[in-house]
Design a protein around this motif. Structure first.
Motif, mmCIF file in Angstrom:
data_model
loop_
_atom_site.group_PDB
_atom_site.id
_atom_site.type_symbol
_atom_site.label_atom_id
_atom_site.label_comp_id
_atom_site.label_asym_id
_atom_site.label_seq_id
_atom_site.Cartn_x
_atom_site.Cartn_y
_atom_site.Cartn_z
ATOM 1 N N LEU A 555 0.826 -1.202 0.000
ATOM 2 C CA LEU A 555 0.000 0.000 0.000
ATOM 3 C C LEU A 555 0.865 1.260 0.000
ATOM 4 O O LEU A 555 0.602 2.220 -0.745
ATOM 5 N N ILE A 556 1.931 1.245 0.807
ATOM 6 C CA ILE A 556 2.836 2.395 0.854
ATOM 7 C C ILE A 556 3.528 2.595 -0.494
ATOM 8 O O ILE A 556 3.681 3.725 -0.985
ATOM 9 N N TYR A 557 3.917 1.483 -1.119
ATOM 10 C CA TYR A 557 4.593 1.568 -2.425
ATOM 11 C C TYR A 557 3.684 2.192 -3.480
ATOM 12 O O TYR A 557 4.094 3.084 -4.235
ATOM 13 N N PHE A 558 2.443 1.731 -3.535
ATOM 14 C CA PHE A 558 1.540 2.239 -4.568
ATOM 15 C C PHE A 558 1.093 3.665 -4.293
ATOM 16 O O PHE A 558 0.765 4.412 -5.210
ATOM 17 N N LEU A 559 1.068 4.053 -3.011
ATOM 18 C CA LEU A 559 0.749 5.443 -2.709
ATOM 19 C C LEU A 559 1.865 6.381 -3.172
ATOM 20 O O LEU A 559 1.605 7.543 -3.515
#
Length: 582
Positions: A555-559
């Motif tokens: 989730l952090i990566y895609f944000l």
């Protein structure tokens, strides 16, 4: 929150309230009708007119067109479709969907009766019927015997049919096959012409002589006697000795002088056979508002009583029993509903690791479903494929509210608060979110119940049943769930829940499934005692935490890479559309 606080402080009061809902639901369930589909009112009315011996052109000119012209002025009429064929006229009237079909059928009958005098005298009275999808044959019977078909037909018509017509819920009992008695009068044309008579005079003489007429009354000695002229023929000889009207001073002519009179049978246009044997068929049609399964049971009871009074050589066989198919279909959906509840409870135990929370959530599901039957009864619904499918779909929705409330209560218990305090604060904290989520489901499914068209009539019970069950689940999550969560359940509650669940599975699904579930519960109990289950839960939570960590990283990566996320989602969306179009 008011409801949860009352439930926690006045547990006996709230237990009685919930128990009252359950009892009313059980009694409502016992009174609900059982059918394959919901009651649907199609806006169609048919007019059937029999004109024996007439060709299609005569039927169209003399019957179909006058009827079409007369009924075309009825309000709410959408289309008129007619079929003129040999000896019969069929007229189909389609009305607007909002039109009351019962009132429309009455209006059509009034119009048809007004022009009956203009239709041919030889034509039978037009039959006006509304199209009812539920008033269909539910049982087909075959009556067979070594005796002749004419005798079997009389026995079926005078005894069996007469007894079946008494059954409440049956609209009609129709006979097919068999030989029906008929008197044939074969007139010799040459002899008729030689005596200066016409065939019409013969027909009129037979009609006038074969009637019973009331002839007033006689008053004498303070008594009154009704007088009736009995003129119907009693034997074939009376018909043969009938004197025909002749010109004065001409010798009298008997019917036997110009015709051959035979006691025979009507032309057999239908045959009924069962297991290769000639038989007489009975078609049983239920009323549209009758319970098909209940009518079928009453028919079977009446047939068992009827067999005792029938001759030993007469056999009644079920050629087709649609009520068994309806009962099995509804029972299958009901069984799937029970299995869904049990599997949901098992999944809850897998994630909650707590018997008390699992029992509370598992109890909330059947309480909500059983209470829903009360509203189904007041709404005049039936147990059918659509309403039961709605309940089956609602199982996941029903348990969601209770799980959210339980999880929040458990969070406060881990913070060191007491059971009652945790139940009160935990329920109050997420009340608004639970109400919003529940009303969202209600808003989604309620419009389905009010869809227009014939499809809307199918889904009316589906949409409202989901809405009813969801609202009851909201009530249970704010009353029963915090009340049970505020106390530590003792062994009696677990034993009672297990006994009720076991009996429900045993009687509803069967012994095999009951033994499987019993064996599974014993295994879980043994694993709990030996500590193996706790080790499994520890490993399960470890893997779950690893999954949560992986999800958090993704989730952090895609944000941080939103363009990549948008492109991936767009690509999946276009791919789905492409596959859907193929």
């Amino acid at each position: 929150m008011f409801l949860s606080d009352i439930s926690i402080k006045r547990s006996v009061l709230m237990t009685m309230v919930i128990f009252a809902f359950v009892v009313m639901g059980i009694f409502s369930l016992l009174g609900l009708g059982i059918d394959l589909f919901p009651e649907i009112e199609l806006p169609y009315v048919t007019i059937t007119t029999i004109y024996p011996g007439a060709g299609p052109e005569e039927v169209e000119t003399l019957i179909t067109k006058p009827i079409e012209e007369e009924v075309s002025s009825i309000s709410g009429l959408k289309t008129v479709t007619s079929i003129a064929q040999e000896s019969m006229s069929l007229t189909f009237l389609e009305f607007e969907l909002g039109r009351d079909v019962d009132l429309a059928a009455i209006d059509v009958k009034d119009k048809v009766d007004a022009i009956r005098i203009d239709l041919p005298e030889d034509a039978e009275d037009p039959q006006v019927q509304k199209f009812d999808i539920t008033a269909i044959p539910i049982i087909n019977l075959a009556v067979s015997s070594p005796r002749p078909l004419d005798q079997l037909y009389i026995l079926t018509d005078e005894e069996i049919k007469e007894r079946l017509n008494r059954i409440d819920g049956l609209a009609s009992v129709e006979i097919t096959g068999g030989k029906e008695r008929e008197i044939h009068v074969a007139v010799d044309r040459r002899k008729l012409q030689a005596r200066g008579l016409s065939i019409l005079q013969v027909v009129q003489a037979l009609a006038q002589e074969n009637i019973n007429l009331p002839s007033g009354h006689i008053a004498a000695d303070r008594r009154e006697y009704n007088v009736r002229v009995k003129g119907e023929f009693d034997s074939i000889e009376e018909i043969r000795n009938l004197y025909l009207p002749m010109i004065p001073d001409e010798p009298a002519v008997r019917l036997a002088d110009i015709a051959t009179v035979e006691d025979t049978f009507a032309e057999q246009r239908e045959l009924a056979r069962m297991n290769g044997k000639s038989s007489v068929g009975l078609t049983l049609i239920k009323r549209s508002d009758a319970n098909a399964v209940e009518v079928g049971r009453n028919v079977k009871k009446e047939l068992e009583a009827l067999k005792k009074s029938l001759p030993s050589d007469v056999e009644i066989t079920f050629a087709r029993d649609r009520t068994e198919f309806i009962e099995n279909s509804v029972a299958d959906v009901f069984n799937n509903l029970i299995i869904g509840i049990l599997l949901t409870a098992l999944v809850l135990f897998l994630f909650l690791h707590n018997w008390q929370s699992t029992i509370i959530a598992a109890v909330a599901m059947p309480v909500s479903i059983v209470s829903t039957f009360t509203l189904l009864r007041f709404a005049d619904f039936t147990l059918n494929m659509m309403s039961l499918m709605a309940l089956a779909i609602s199982v996941g929705i029903l348990v969601t509210n209770s799980i959210v409330v339980l999880e929040n209560i458990e969070r406060f218990q881990k913070m060191g608060k007491s059971g009652r305090e945790s139940a009160s604060i935990g329920t109050r904290e997420i009340a608004a979110a639970v109400i919003a989520a529940t009303l969202t489901n209600v808003v989604v499914f309620t419009p389905i119940a009010f869809m227009s068209g014939i499809v809307g009539q199918f889904f009316k019970q589906f949409g409202l049943t989901v809405a009813f069950a969801t609202l009851f689940s909201l009530l249970v999550s704010f009353t029963l769930t915090p009340m049970m969560a505020s106390r530590r359940l003792n062994w009696f509650v677990y034993a009672l829940a297990g006994t009720i669940s076991g009996l429900l599975v045993l009687f509803a699904i069967g012994l095999k499934t009951f033994l499987v579930i019993l064996g599974l519960m014993l295994i879980i109990g043994i694993l709990t005692r030996t500590g193996v289950l706790q080790k499994f839960f520890t490993a399960w939570d470890r893997q779950y935490e690893n999954l949560a960590v992986s999800y958090r990283k993704a989730l952090i990566y895609f944000l941080k890479h939103r363009l990549l996320l948008f492109g991936s989602v767009s690509l999946l969306f276009v791919g789905a559309l492409t596959l859907g179009a193929m």
